[in-house]
Design a protein around this motif. Sequence first.
Motif, PDB file in Angstrom:
ATOM      1  N   GLY A   1       0.785  -1.226   0.000  1.00  0.00           N
ATOM      2  CA  GLY A   1       0.000   0.000   0.000  1.00  0.00           C
ATOM      3  C   GLY A   1       0.814   1.271   0.000  1.00  0.00           C
ATOM      4  N   HIS A   2       2.143   1.175  -0.089  1.00  0.00           N
ATOM      5  CA  HIS A   2       2.982   2.366  -0.084  1.00  0.00           C
ATOM      6  C   HIS A   2       2.888   3.096  -1.421  1.00  0.00           C
ATOM      7  CE1 HIS A   2       4.916   1.633   3.791  1.00  0.00           C
ATOM      8  NE2 HIS A   2       4.896   0.349   3.468  1.00  0.00           N
ATOM      9  N   ARG A   3       2.793   4.403  -1.346  1.00  0.00           N
ATOM     10  CA  ARG A   3       2.711   5.250  -2.532  1.00  0.00           C
ATOM     11  C   ARG A   3       3.837   6.274  -2.578  1.00  0.00           C
ATOM     12  NH1 ARG A   3       0.411   1.491  -3.417  1.00  0.00           N
ATOM     13  NH2 ARG A   3      -1.765   1.143  -4.005  1.00  0.00           N
ATOM     14  N   ARG A   4       4.467   6.525  -1.451  1.00  0.00           N
ATOM     15  CA  ARG A   4       5.600   7.461  -1.402  1.00  0.00           C
ATOM     16  C   ARG A   4       6.852   6.639  -1.052  1.00  0.00           C
ATOM     17  NH1 ARG A   4       2.137   9.991   2.149  1.00  0.00           N
ATOM     18  NH2 ARG A   4       3.733  10.142   3.778  1.00  0.00           N
TER      19      ARG A   4
ATOM     20  N   GLY B   1      14.280  13.631  -6.090  1.00  0.00           N
ATOM     21  CA  GLY B   1      14.891  14.028  -4.825  1.00  0.00           C
ATOM     22  C   GLY B   1      14.929  12.918  -3.799  1.00  0.00           C
ATOM     23  N   TRP B   2      14.202  11.863  -4.054  1.00  0.00           N
ATOM     24  CA  TRP B   2      14.188  10.716  -3.148  1.00  0.00           C
ATOM     25  C   TRP B   2      15.078   9.585  -3.655  1.00  0.00           C
ATOM     26  CZ3 TRP B   2       8.245  10.109  -1.783  1.00  0.00           C
ATOM     27  CH2 TRP B   2       7.877  11.180  -0.957  1.00  0.00           C
ATOM     28  N   GLU B   3      15.965   9.907  -4.592  1.00  0.00           N
ATOM     29  CA  GLU B   3      16.933   8.933  -5.087  1.00  0.00           C
ATOM     30  C   GLU B   3      18.314   9.349  -4.593  1.00  0.00           C
ATOM     31  OE1 GLU B   3      17.283   7.083  -9.332  1.00  0.00           O
ATOM     32  OE2 GLU B   3      18.517   8.904  -9.288  1.00  0.00           O
ATOM     33  N   LEU B   4      18.896   8.533  -3.714  1.00  0.00           N
ATOM     34  CA  LEU B   4      20.142   8.907  -3.044  1.00  0.00           C
ATOM     35  C   LEU B   4      21.198   7.817  -3.216  1.00  0.00           C
ATOM     36  CD1 LEU B   4      18.241  10.056   0.113  1.00  0.00           C
ATOM     37  CD2 LEU B   4      19.456  11.604  -1.401  1.00  0.00           C
ATOM     38  N   ASN B   5      22.463   8.212  -3.194  1.00  0.00           N
ATOM     39  CA  ASN B   5      23.575   7.272  -3.353  1.00  0.00           C
ATOM     40  C   ASN B   5      24.062   6.814  -1.979  1.00  0.00           C
ATOM     41  OD1 ASN B   5      25.842   5.835  -4.076  1.00  0.00           O
ATOM     42  ND2 ASN B   5      27.046   7.627  -4.660  1.00  0.00           N
ATOM     43  N   GLY B   6      24.065   5.487  -1.785  1.00  0.00           N
ATOM     44  CA  GLY B   6      24.507   4.932  -0.507  1.00  0.00           C
ATOM     45  C   GLY B   6      25.795   4.143  -0.586  1.00  0.00           C
ATOM     46  N   ASP B   7      26.425   4.073  -1.771  1.00  0.00           N
ATOM     47  CA  ASP B   7      27.776   3.503  -1.913  1.00  0.00           C
ATOM     48  C   ASP B   7      27.876   2.032  -1.510  1.00  0.00           C
ATOM     49  OD1 ASP B   7      30.423   3.868  -2.719  1.00  0.00           O
ATOM     50  OD2 ASP B   7      31.103   4.133  -0.659  1.00  0.00           O
ATOM     51  N   PHE B   8      26.764   1.318  -1.458  1.00  0.00           N
ATOM     52  CA  PHE B   8      26.741  -0.108  -1.111  1.00  0.00           C
ATOM     53  C   PHE B   8      27.337  -0.393   0.271  1.00  0.00           C
ATOM     54  CE2 PHE B   8      26.339  -1.174  -5.767  1.00  0.00           C
ATOM     55  CZ  PHE B   8      25.156  -1.880  -5.637  1.00  0.00           C
TER      56      PHE B   8
ATOM     57  N   GLU C   1       7.376  16.688   2.042  1.00  0.00           N
ATOM     58  CA  GLU C   1       6.758  15.407   2.326  1.00  0.00           C
ATOM     59  C   GLU C   1       7.813  14.300   2.469  1.00  0.00           C
ATOM     60  OE1 GLU C   1       2.698  13.458   0.586  1.00  0.00           O
ATOM     61  OE2 GLU C   1       4.303  13.825  -0.867  1.00  0.00           O
ATOM     62  N   LYS C   2       7.556  13.371   3.376  1.00  0.00           N
ATOM     63  CA  LYS C   2       8.489  12.279   3.616  1.00  0.00           C
ATOM     64  C   LYS C   2       7.958  10.980   3.010  1.00  0.00           C
ATOM     65  CE  LYS C   2      10.968  15.034   6.125  1.00  0.00           C
ATOM     66  NZ  LYS C   2      12.147  15.675   5.512  1.00  0.00           N
ATOM     67  N   PRO C   3       8.857  10.090   2.582  1.00  0.00           N
ATOM     68  CA  PRO C   3       8.413   8.782   2.087  1.00  0.00           C
ATOM     69  C   PRO C   3       7.951   7.899   3.237  1.00  0.00           C
ATOM     70  CG  PRO C   3      10.803   8.865   2.176  1.00  0.00           C
ATOM     71  CD  PRO C   3      10.321  10.248   2.513  1.00  0.00           C
ATOM     72  N   THR C   4       7.117   6.925   2.906  1.00  0.00           N
ATOM     73  CA  THR C   4       6.694   5.929   3.901  1.00  0.00           C
ATOM     74  C   THR C   4       7.482   4.633   3.760  1.00  0.00           C
ATOM     75  OG1 THR C   4       4.955   5.032   2.464  1.00  0.00           O
ATOM     76  CG2 THR C   4       4.352   6.871   3.924  1.00  0.00           C
TER      77      THR C   4
END
Length: 309
Positions: free
Chosen positions: A147-150, A188-195, A213-216
């Motif tokens: 049910g997640h949309r964000r 803006g919700w795509e971020l690099n985490g370097d594995f 707004e924050k993602p769920t």
Amino acid sequence: MSPQTRERILAIASEMGYVASSAASGLATGRTRTVGVLAPYVSRWFFSRAIEGVDIALQENQYNLMLINLGGYGGNRERLFEHTMLRKQIDALVVLCLGLQPSELEHLHLTEIPLVAVGGPVKGFHQVCIDDYQAAQLATKHLIELGHRRIAQVLGDDKDEVDFAVPKLRDRAFEETLLAAGLRFEPGWELNGDFTVAGGVRAAAQLFDAPGEKPTAVFCASDEMALGVIMEAQRRGIRVPQELSVVGIDNHEFAEAAGLTTVAQNPVEQGRLAADMLIKELDGAVGTVRSVAAPFELLVRSSTAPPSR
């Protein structure tokens, strides 16, 4: 030499603790009985586990392992490819998934030894790996079906890196799965985490500190980054999964203890299978080296749940 004489010689050699010289054998056969493993890093979970699998197969067949760690060579990679790869020090090569420059790929082709890639495709060679697109799609669909949309994403590396297919495939699967479900993709919700775990912590901090707004939910392209996201969420008092669902890929050894939902794969078995194929090829079974789709499965644990209303 008669069978009786041969048995007497072998018995005397055994009593004296004689071991055949691998160097002398190599001179006689033109073989080193050594298989190389070309790794971008040895500290990250997937690579260390794949190396373990290769080593298990090599030990079972009395082969040696030569580890070629690109992470330890800094800007000296060109010399490594020119001098180490082409000097007949190894009989075959396992390449762990990494981005290669065109000149480096050319050097690999010039080696003319059996080669197989593990953990991701390398242009022009057979590979043993999961379908990274389908694995990321499976993880993303799990969040959508809850049910997640964000939904945010933590990428492993820069998706524009030359010839590094894994981050690109997982990123494309995430974006296309969202769009197919009629959901918005938020750049803006795509971020690099370097594995890495530390990279996941940094990415989560950026995500939580950003205005608006924050993602769920967060899809992470590896468990190490997912563990970092969970740590940063807990540090800030964000409840997982009540306020934030997190899913990863790998089934890292800490994933079950952390309750992390993940798409599981087995790098030890991938490395072992790759090494087994190379050994059989070296022993004369021509055509043994081939591309193999490694299995993967979704393991649902306590880090994902429907979004709170």
